[in-house]
Write an enzyme that holds these catalytic residues in place. Sequence first.
Site, short mmCIF file in Angstrom:
data_model
loop_
_atom_site.label_atom_id
_atom_site.label_comp_id
_atom_site.label_asym_id
_atom_site.label_seq_id
_atom_site.Cartn_x
_atom_site.Cartn_y
_atom_site.Cartn_z
N HIS A 19 0.91 -1.20 -0.06
CA HIS A 19 0.19 -0.01 0.06
C HIS A 19 1.20 1.13 0.04
O HIS A 19 2.05 1.32 0.99
CB HIS A 19 -1.09 -0.13 1.39
CG HIS A 19 -1.80 0.97 1.36
ND1 HIS A 19 -3.26 1.04 0.79
CD2 HIS A 19 -1.68 2.28 2.05
CE1 HIS A 19 -3.65 2.36 1.01
NE2 HIS A 19 -3.16 2.92 1.86
N MET A 57 -11.99 4.56 4.62
CA MET A 57 -10.96 5.08 5.70
C MET A 57 -11.36 4.88 6.95
O MET A 57 -12.64 4.97 7.29
CB MET A 57 -10.71 6.53 5.27
CG MET A 57 -9.93 6.81 4.01
SD MET A 57 -8.41 6.04 3.90
CE MET A 57 -7.43 6.72 5.32
N MET A 60 0.56 11.65 -0.85
CA MET A 60 -0.07 12.84 -0.34
C MET A 60 0.43 14.30 -1.08
O MET A 60 1.53 14.21 -1.09
CB MET A 60 -0.10 12.83 1.17
CG MET A 60 -0.22 11.64 1.95
SD MET A 60 -0.29 11.75 3.62
CE MET A 60 -0.61 10.05 4.38
C1 DX5 Z 1 -3.27 7.31 6.27
C2 DX5 Z 1 -2.81 6.30 5.21
C3 DX5 Z 1 -2.60 5.09 5.79
C4 DX5 Z 1 -1.47 5.05 6.88
C5 DX5 Z 1 -2.11 3.85 7.86
O1 DX5 Z 1 -3.68 8.54 5.78
O2 DX5 Z 1 -3.70 6.25 4.20
O3 DX5 Z 1 -2.31 4.27 4.89
O4 DX5 Z 1 -0.41 4.72 6.38
O5 DX5 Z 1 -1.07 3.76 8.76
P1 DX5 Z 1 -1.59 3.21 10.26
O6 DX5 Z 1 -1.59 1.73 9.82
O7 DX5 Z 1 -0.35 3.12 11.09
O8 DX5 Z 1 -2.47 3.69 10.73
ZN ZN Z 2 -3.48 4.71 2.63
#
Ligand code: DX5
Ligand code: ZN
Length: 223
Positions: free
Chosen positions: A34, A141, A38
């Site tokens: 994944h 999310m 950003m």
């Molecule tokens: C947050 C990201 C996630 C993040 C998840 O905006 O989209 O993919 O990396 O990280 P954890 O598992 O540490 O919450």
């Molecule tokens: Zn993510």
Amino acid sequence: MPEAKIAPSILAGDFANLEFECKRMMKSGSDWLHIDIMDGHFVPNLTIGAPVVTCIRGTLPKGESFFDCHMMVSEPEKWVGDFAKAGGDLYCFHYEATSNPEALIDQIHAAGMKAGCAIKPKTPASAVYGLVPKLDMVLVMTVEPGFGGQKFMMDCMPKVEALRAKFPDLDIEVDGGLSINTIDFAADAGANVIVAGTGVFKANDPQEAISQLREAVNKRQLK
Ligand code: DX5
Ligand code: ZN
């Protein structure tokens, strides 16, 4: 329900050693990688762009690893070509970032990638119902996008349940705060694609963490 896929988020890895980190996850049994993109505009943080994905792809040939690109960007239409060229397998845009999701899905497919649509915690699941026939995945999310290491939002689970009830064969991904402590809630709701950053990268034994996450999803399938 489609099969479990575990997708470690490389955002939690050491960016100075990305090749090592990606290979460490592949060797630990991850199904997908994944990759969090950003832009400092759609979310209040900056990460990486297509040039970095190109470099990672250079170390992990197509077919050997599946790049799940989570596009936390405004104007997602702009980057489809670059990410296809960089070796992305799935381009997951945010519903909130586009005014014409259907055209964007067509654009992603025409570029040879799978198309996913992500919804933020405050966006209702019903927003994507009409898009599902065209989509390869929906991402619900479970934190506000922007940062790793946040707390899992349990109140997003009814959206996963609603999507699973309507679309038994859909890949439903959850992202944010997933770990061995929260996986059962997501698995019971019907999620089958599990993103985990901190929960896997910072685990003493990532291989064990990945197999426990998989186990939890598979257990739910047998119910
Ligand atoms: C947050 C990201 C996630 C993040 C998840 O905006 O989209 O993919 O990396 O990280 P954890 O598992 O540490 O919450
Ligand atoms: Zn993510």
